[in-house]
Design a protein around this motif. Structure first.
Motif: not given
Length: 125
Positions: A45, A61-63, A86, A88-89
């Motif tokens: 991604e 958006d996630s970062v 996090k 998830e990173d």
């Protein structure tokens, strides 16, 4: 153009890391640079990009609000400052370069011709 990504490592949740992407090109300022990541079992991604003119940036958006991309053309290096990390990173992070003109950029991997080898970021307690 050869790209060398570095700066990955193990960090606790909430911690910070700064990734670097050093380019072998004689000049970096004609290239748009992007960071991508790939977590185990997931597709690659786009994370962030910065235009060749250093005017435009874009973030997944996630970062947003946690990661900051910047470039130093004199040092032929692009940075990704990652804060408030996090679990998830966790992923292998790759930098990529493309001779894309203009003041904007896109986190689309097919736009980029040159890729670094990746650096592993692990966020875990």
């Amino acid at each position: 153009v050869q790209l060398q990504a570095s700066g990955g490592g193990l960090v606790q949740p909430g911690g910070s890391l700064r990734l670097s992407c050093a380019a072998s090109a004689r000049t970096l300022d004609i290239y748009t640079i992007a960071w991508f990541r790939q977590a185990p079992g997931k597709e690659r991604e786009g994370v962030s990009c910065i235009s060749s003119t250093n005017i435009g940036t874009r973030y997944a958006d996630s970062v947003k609000g946690r990661f900051t991309i910047s470039r130093d053309n004199a040092k032929r290096t692009v940075y990704l400052q990652m804060n408030s990390l996090k679990p998830e990173d966790t992923a292998v992070y790759y930098c990529a370069a493309g001779p894309i003109p203009g003041n904007s950029c896109q986190n689309l991997d097919f736009l980029y011709d040159y890729w670094g080898q990746g650096t592993l970021v692990t966020v875990s307690s």
